[in-house]
Design an enzyme around this catalytic site. Structure first.
Site, mmCIF file in Angstrom:
data_model
loop_
_atom_site.group_PDB
_atom_site.id
_atom_site.type_symbol
_atom_site.label_atom_id
_atom_site.label_comp_id
_atom_site.label_asym_id
_atom_site.label_seq_id
_atom_site.Cartn_x
_atom_site.Cartn_y
_atom_site.Cartn_z
ATOM 1 N N LYS A 93 0.854 -1.184 0.000
ATOM 2 C CA LYS A 93 0.000 0.000 0.000
ATOM 3 C C LYS A 93 0.894 1.240 0.000
ATOM 4 C CE LYS A 93 -3.945 1.793 2.759
ATOM 5 N NZ LYS A 93 -4.733 1.553 3.987
ATOM 6 N N SER B 121 -9.669 1.562 3.071
ATOM 7 C CA SER B 121 -8.824 2.368 2.215
ATOM 8 C C SER B 121 -7.778 1.576 1.425
ATOM 9 C CB SER B 121 -8.097 3.390 3.081
ATOM 10 O OG SER B 121 -7.225 2.727 3.990
ATOM 11 N N SER C 208 -9.828 -0.995 7.137
ATOM 12 C CA SER C 208 -9.235 -0.747 5.818
ATOM 13 C C SER C 208 -8.519 -1.928 5.174
ATOM 14 C CB SER C 208 -8.266 0.437 5.890
ATOM 15 O OG SER C 208 -8.984 1.646 5.935
#
Ligand SMILES: [Zn+2]
Lengths: 487, 476
Positions: free
Chosen positions: A79, A154, A178
């Site tokens: 990420k 996210s 997330s």
């Protein structure tokens, strides 16, 4: 296309049926072929990945593969809120658009040391604030099962990259769901470890007391393999616990017999999709059938979890994001005075949702409001944690939906932040209590979208969590088809 | 109307650790700009603080030396504000659970002891240093100082005059130095002081409106700024005006205070617990370990010098103001010197010499045992006190022992009576006129006889012995 797992990749390498660079090439080919439509990656460093993989080929040909680490030759993605030395790290924010960190996150160093090959950085909601990855300043990420739908967030990029077979595993971060929520939306396994299990050093902070890094994988066993590498106390993170790292694969085969599965009697039902409810009920029945004892537990304060979270997380964020001021790095606006420099750099650099949360958090911490908001939220957090402690006296694992609904369509919730926030109603309590949680696919909706089953366990009891999740995955069988990318 | 001055001081002291409070960077003063920095103290995205326990050790030691109650459960908090020299946009500090609370410092007011209360001692990180271009076009920031450990010591409003404020600062500095907690160099910024001052009519209990004073870079300036501000406030109050709550800056050039910002511009720091650090549990073993390192403090030492060594208060005060001086002095006494003699030599001769040469006491070539040796030579009468001063100077320059120099300088005093008696008898025999004069009441005639004896011994005779021996022989 069959699912690309870490385990099979390692097995193939061990059998010498392939060499490391072939897997990295496979990842890069797949990204080239599919990511135009998915948008999972913010940056792909082909050259760096191939160079690393080819060096591994040489070691591999000398026969030293096993000594080179437990993930030797396995490509992966991070990420883009995890810092990578010399590789642009943006947190999907304009304010860090051209930011190149001089150091790597501890997890990145650990994966590199274990022989993993980093192929790229994945999209996210700006600074991990969001549940759909629509808050990225740079691009949308689409759900591999339905391109009009969001991948969740996210960590939407990391979830979609694994779901679409671009990499066998990736890392995300989970502050209020997330990792688990996008895993559920994209039909993959997503694990949020116990707070303190994995070092946060190098994770661009959103809410420090809630953030935790964890893996996306195709299987529970793969998640355990990755956890074996990234877990453990880090002298650079004082909040990483000095708890011994066990072999997380050790208990996988122990099955469900003798395990007590808790279902939450007073779980908030509002907004819960009936297909999700049925899929979860079916999963519970399957586990009962496989020898688990099913008990009812109560989490009376969980109904306040979302409100609590939306005070604590923005409060911490408002402070964590103060460093982006245009002075030392990142976006710097033209300005005549210091105040203008701050105002313009931050106005131009941050997106709407980030600004909203900075405002909420600043307000919650303001003198005169602190007691009414931040302090009370912390008190509620204690009550929520106490609820779980009581519940875990009666069961080993708590089971509930990961999300109230399957993936929603792009744009469907952007106008109403509260609706968006409610998407995390089932995932947020684990962050507030610091507990480990995992999302495992448990079925498909009539629209062909995956549904996630969430399991939670006691702090630092990832072994039991993974055991239950793995056992469920076995009895569930192969009912989750891999996504077929249209077009 | 007569006013009483009420003063409280906030003092920041840099702790003497090798490395910063939350990273491994060095803390040495004067390094080239932005060389003692790393991702952590620069607050780069993703970095986390790790507490340097040595800083906690020193803060604990300070809190103990300042008679504070130690909080066994301390924690860190974030103080949020924007400034370019603050890379994270917040300072890690301590808000409601500081290391120490409710202590005091004793000061000496012309022989009277006064306790100045201390509200709290807390640990925090220092900020960087901004340097503004004189033409206002740009500002440069040096982050070397960012993350250097500090303690803030907040006094109660117990100080009643600018002079007391200076005495408090001197006492504080002396304690910090004694405990090896800080260099307390105001000119290097390792000790910084802000002051709150207000006036109230004598006899009134309620405090008046206070102003805050900043930018004072010496103890003397603290006193001057407070004196100016007390006058300024008194004039306003006497004219029927009111004091505005504001922050004022001391202007060294004009020796006045000027307004910096008013209350309306005051910050809301939005303190909240630092989530990146765990709470600090200070157990009994930790406390005991620190307690064992606490030295005898300046005032205790001073009392002991008066009580046990019989020194005058003044001497005891001068000798204990600095730990190194006190230690030197104690070594001189330990080497056998008389306490008062040793005090005289250390206070006037040694400190005077160091003062003119700019040396520190550790650099002095005369070591304590050597000074004791010199004092012994005077005591035995081998040399006169006047000669001893010359020997001392030579010792300071060469580092040689007193007996060696006495020989080298040819100034061995003759005190041996068996040597002196024949010489004196010879002088008496040759100067019957002087003997006669003396016996007739001319006291001066004795001087002539002593002078002749000194001449006969090239000035080496011990004048006191010579005096005595002549008198024994010519007294009627
Ligand atoms: Zn540093």
């Amino acid at each position: 296309m069959s699912r690309w797992t870490v385990k099979e990749t390692l097995a193939s390498l061990q059998r010498r049926e392939s060499k490391p660079s072939e897997w990295t090439k496979r990842a890069l080919d797949r990204i080239r072929e599919a990511d135009q439509r998915i948008g999972a990656f913010l940056s792909v460093d082909e050259e760096r990945a191939l160079t690393a993989a080819r060096q591994m080929d040489e070691v591999f040909e000398d026969g030293g593969a096993q000594a080179q680490g437990a993930l030797f030759g396995v490509p992966y993605a991070l990420k883009d809120n995890l810092c990578t030395r010399g590789l642009r790290t943006t947190a999907a924010s304009r304010i860090l658009e051209n930011y190149i960190p001089p150091y790597s996150a501890t997890v990145a160093d650990k994966l590199a040391a274990a022989g993993g090959v980093l192929v790229g950085k994945t999209n996210l909601d700006e600074f991990a604030m969001g549940s759909s990855t629509e808050n990225s300043a740079f691009q949308l990420t689409r759900n591999p099962y339905r391109l009009e739908a969001v991948p969740g967030g996210s960590s939407g990029g990391s979830a979609a990259a694994v779901a679409a077979g671009m990499v066998p595993f990736s890392l995300g971060s989970d502050t209020g769901g997330s990792i688990r929520q996008p895993a559920a939306f994209c039909g993959v396994v997503g694990l949020k470890p116990t707070y303190g299990r994995v070092s946060r050093y190098g994770l661009i902070a959103f809410a420090s007391s809630l953030d935790q890094i964890g893996p996306f994988t195709q299987t529970v066993e793969d998640a355990a393999l990755v956890m074996n590498i990234i877990s453990g106390h880090d002298p650079l993170d004082s909040t990483s616990a000095p708890v011994e790292v066990e072999d997380f694969t050790a208990d996988l085969a122990k099955g469900l017999a003798g395990l007590r599965i808790g279902i939450v009697r007073d779980i908030p039902q509002e907004g819960l999709d009936s297909q999700v409810r049925e899929a979860v009920e079916k999963a519970v029945e399957a586990m009962r059938g496989a020898g688990a004892e099913v008990v009812e537990v109560e989490l009376p304060h969980s109904q306040y979890a979302v409100a609590t979270y939306y005070l604590i997380a923005p409060a911490e964020a408002s402070s964590n994001l103060a460093r982006y001021d245009g002075v030392r790095y990142g976006r710097r606006a033209d300005a005549d005075t210091l105040l203008e420099l701050y105002e313009r750099s931050r106005s131009e650099g941050f997106g709407l949702e980030v600004k909203r949360r900075i405002m909420i958090g600043t307000f919650a911490l303001s003198s005169g409001y602190y007691d009414a908001y931040y302090r009370r939220a912390q008190q509620m957090r204690t009550l929520i944690r106490d609820d779980f402690n009581r519940a875990f006296e009666r069961c080993d694992v708590i089971v509930m939906p990961t999300t109230p609904t399957p993936a929603f369509d792009i744009g469907a919730k952007t106008a109403d932040p509260l609706q968006m926030y409610l998407n995390d109603i089932y995932t947020i309590p684990a962050n507030l209590a610091g507990l480990p949680g995992i999302s495992v696919p448990c079925g498909m909706s009539a629209e062909g979208l995956p549904i996630g089953l969430q399991m939670l366990a006691k702090a630092f009891d990832e072994r039991t969590l993974l055991r239950a999740a793995h056992a469920y995955e076995q009895i569930r069988g192969d009912v989750i088809p891999a996504p077929v990318l249209e077009g | 109307m007569d006013f009483e001055t009420v003063i409280g001081l906030e003092v920041h002291v840099e702790l003497k650790t090798d490395t910063k409070i939350f990273c491994g960077c060095r803390t040495n003063f004067g390094a080239p700009p932005n060389t003692n920095v790393c991702p952590v103290c620069l607050g780069l995205p993703g970095t986390l603080p790790v507490l340097n326990e040595r800083a906690v050790d020193l803060a604990l030691k300070a809190a103990m030396a300042l008679n504070c109650r130690i909080n066994r459960e301390a924690k860190f908090d974030r103080k949020n504000y924007f400034y370019p020299d603050l890379p994270k946009g917040y300072q890690i500090s301590q808000y409601d659970q500081p290391i120490g609370e409710d202590g005091y410092i004793e000061i000496d007011l012309g022989g009277q002891r006064k306790r100045i209360g201390i509200v709290r001692v807390h640990l925090e990180e220092d900020a960087g240093k901004s340097m503004h271009a004189p033409d206002g076009t740009h500002t440069l920031v040096d982050y070397n100082r960012t993350g250097v450990p500090l303690i803030e010591i907040v006094s109660k409003p117990d100080i009643r005059s600018p002079e007391e404020a200076r005495l408090y600062l001197e006492a504080l500095k002396s304690i910090m130095e004694y405990c090896d907690i800080s260099d307390c160099r105001m000119e290097e910024g390792s000790l910084r002081c802000d002051a709150n001052i207000s006036l109230r009519p004598v006899g009134q209990e309620a405090f008046g409106q206070k102003t805050e004073l900043k930018n004072m870079n010496s103890f003397r300036n603290v006193q001057r700024a407070l004196e100016y501000e007390a006058d300024r406030q008194a004039q306003i109050l006497r004219a029927g005006g009111t004091i505005e709550q504001e922050t004022r800056r001391f202007d060294e050039a004009t020796q006045t205070t000027v307004s910096m910002r008013s209350k309306e511009e005051a910050h809301d720091y939005r303190y909240f617990p630092e989530p990146d650090l765990v709470r600090l549990h200070i157990d009994e073993a930790w406390l005991a370990r620190i307690r064992a390192t606490l030295p005898e403090l300046p005032l205790q030492k001073r009392d002991r010098y008066i009580r046990e060594l019989g020194l005058p208060e003044y001497d005891a005060g001068v000798l204990t103001a600095n730990r190194a001086v006190a230690e030197y002095y104690e070594q001189v006494v330990a080497a056998g010197a008389d306490a008062k003699q040793a005090s005289n030599w250390v206070m006037s001769d040694l400190l005077g010499y160091l003062n003119t040469t700019g040396q520190s006491i550790d650099e002095a070539k005369v070591r304590p045992a050597q000074l004791a040796g010199l004092i012994a030579e005077v005591g035995s009468g081998r040399i006169s006190i006047k000669q001893a001063r010359d020997v001392f100077k030579a010792m300071c320059e060469t580092g040689k022992d007193a007996p060696v120099l006495i020989k080298e300088m040819g100034m061995e005093q003759i005190s041996d009576e068996s040597v002196l008696i024949p010489i004196i008898e010879d002088v008496i025999a040759k100067n019957p006129k002087s003997v006669e004069d003396y016996r007739n009441g001319k006291e001066k005639a004795l001087g002539a006889l002593v002078g002749q004896t000194m001449k006969a011994t090239q000035g080496k005779a011990n004048p006191a012995v010579v005096n005595k021996l002549i008198l024994e022989r010519i007294r009627p």
